[in-house]
Design a protein around this motif. Sequence first.
Motif, mmCIF file in Angstrom:
data_model
loop_
_atom_site.group_PDB
_atom_site.id
_atom_site.type_symbol
_atom_site.label_atom_id
_atom_site.label_comp_id
_atom_site.label_asym_id
_atom_site.label_seq_id
_atom_site.Cartn_x
_atom_site.Cartn_y
_atom_site.Cartn_z
ATOM 1 N N ASN A 1 -1.282 -5.423 0.634
ATOM 2 C CA ASN A 1 -1.109 -4.447 1.695
ATOM 3 C C ASN A 1 -1.185 -5.104 3.076
ATOM 4 O OD1 ASN A 1 -0.589 -1.828 2.518
ATOM 5 N ND2 ASN A 1 -2.722 -1.286 2.658
ATOM 6 N N ILE A 2 -1.915 -6.199 3.164
ATOM 7 C CA ILE A 2 -1.999 -6.912 4.435
ATOM 8 C C ILE A 2 -0.614 -7.404 4.846
ATOM 9 C CG2 ILE A 2 -2.915 -8.976 5.559
ATOM 10 C CD1 ILE A 2 -5.436 -8.617 3.841
ATOM 11 N N ILE A 3 0.129 -7.914 3.899
ATOM 12 C CA ILE A 3 1.474 -8.419 4.190
ATOM 13 C C ILE A 3 2.399 -7.287 4.606
ATOM 14 C CG2 ILE A 3 3.526 -9.498 3.185
ATOM 15 C CD1 ILE A 3 1.591 -11.177 1.466
ATOM 16 N N LEU A 4 2.382 -6.185 3.855
ATOM 17 C CA LEU A 4 3.304 -5.076 4.118
ATOM 18 C C LEU A 4 2.964 -4.302 5.384
ATOM 19 C CD1 LEU A 4 3.798 -3.738 0.496
ATOM 20 C CD2 LEU A 4 5.400 -5.084 1.857
ATOM 21 N N ILE B 1 -4.301 0.470 -4.264
ATOM 22 C CA ILE B 1 -5.548 0.013 -3.638
ATOM 23 C C ILE B 1 -6.571 1.147 -3.615
ATOM 24 C CG2 ILE B 1 -6.564 -0.723 -1.443
ATOM 25 C CD1 ILE B 1 -3.962 -2.380 -1.002
ATOM 26 N N LYS B 2 -6.105 2.339 -3.268
ATOM 27 C CA LYS B 2 -6.990 3.511 -3.240
ATOM 28 C C LYS B 2 -7.570 3.781 -4.630
ATOM 29 C CE LYS B 2 -6.617 8.444 -2.823
ATOM 30 N NZ LYS B 2 -5.649 9.518 -2.800
ATOM 31 N N GLU B 3 -6.735 3.730 -5.646
ATOM 32 C CA GLU B 3 -7.192 3.971 -7.011
ATOM 33 C C GLU B 3 -8.170 2.892 -7.476
ATOM 34 O OE1 GLU B 3 -6.429 6.677 -9.278
ATOM 35 O OE2 GLU B 3 -6.081 7.427 -7.243
ATOM 36 N N GLN B 4 -7.874 1.663 -7.117
ATOM 37 C CA GLN B 4 -8.752 0.559 -7.510
ATOM 38 C C GLN B 4 -10.123 0.703 -6.839
ATOM 39 O OE1 GLN B 4 -7.417 -3.371 -6.396
ATOM 40 N NE2 GLN B 4 -8.139 -4.196 -8.348
ATOM 41 N N LYS B 5 -10.140 1.067 -5.557
ATOM 42 C CA LYS B 5 -11.404 1.263 -4.851
ATOM 43 C C LYS B 5 -12.197 2.428 -5.421
ATOM 44 C CE LYS B 5 -10.226 -0.774 -0.421
ATOM 45 N NZ LYS B 5 -9.965 -0.554 1.017
ATOM 46 N N ALA B 6 -11.497 3.432 -5.970
ATOM 47 C CA ALA B 6 -12.157 4.593 -6.580
ATOM 48 C C ALA B 6 -12.675 4.276 -7.975
ATOM 49 C CB ALA B 6 -11.184 5.769 -6.621
ATOM 50 N N GLY B 7 -12.384 3.072 -8.454
ATOM 51 C CA GLY B 7 -12.868 2.672 -9.779
ATOM 52 C C GLY B 7 -11.963 3.088 -10.919
ATOM 53 N N GLN C 1 5.365 0.183 0.039
ATOM 54 C CA GLN C 1 4.163 0.344 0.852
ATOM 55 C C GLN C 1 3.306 1.507 0.338
ATOM 56 O OE1 GLN C 1 6.268 0.704 4.562
ATOM 57 N NE2 GLN C 1 5.672 -1.359 5.228
ATOM 58 N N ALA C 2 3.930 2.614 -0.003
ATOM 59 C CA ALA C 2 3.201 3.772 -0.520
ATOM 60 C C ALA C 2 2.560 3.456 -1.865
ATOM 61 C CB ALA C 2 4.139 4.971 -0.655
ATOM 62 N N GLU C 3 3.266 2.748 -2.730
ATOM 63 C CA GLU C 3 2.734 2.405 -4.052
ATOM 64 C C GLU C 3 1.540 1.462 -3.938
ATOM 65 O OE1 GLU C 3 2.371 2.596 -8.149
ATOM 66 O OE2 GLU C 3 3.628 3.805 -6.848
ATOM 67 N N VAL C 4 1.651 0.457 -3.075
ATOM 68 C CA VAL C 4 0.541 -0.489 -2.893
ATOM 69 C C VAL C 4 -0.672 0.234 -2.318
ATOM 70 C CG1 VAL C 4 -0.215 -2.516 -1.584
ATOM 71 C CG2 VAL C 4 1.995 -2.535 -2.735
ATOM 72 N N THR C 5 -0.459 1.103 -1.342
ATOM 73 C CA THR C 5 -1.563 1.882 -0.762
ATOM 74 C C THR C 5 -2.236 2.729 -1.832
ATOM 75 O OG1 THR C 5 -0.467 1.938 1.390
ATOM 76 C CG2 THR C 5 -2.138 3.626 0.984
#
Length: 84
Positions: free
Chosen positions: A1-4, A72-78, A65-69
Amino acid sequence: NIILSKPQFDKIAFKKAFNAFADNIYYSDPDRANAYLGGGAVPKNEQSIAYLLRNDVLTNLEALQAEVTYMIKEQKAGNPLENE
């Protein structure tokens, strides 16, 4: 996400970069502005195809961009990410 999220992947910046290297059909001069759209001339097939491809790239970039966001959100939510 940093790149995009870098400026060159912003929609307006991407269009400006494309227009710098393409046969830009939009003009900043008010007398010539949007000459093609105003019926002053017809764009060449190559110009139309280039702009269609540009828009296709932009659409896919926004989807990425939407898919990566989302991932990341899902991964942070566990939540586990699906692997196929």
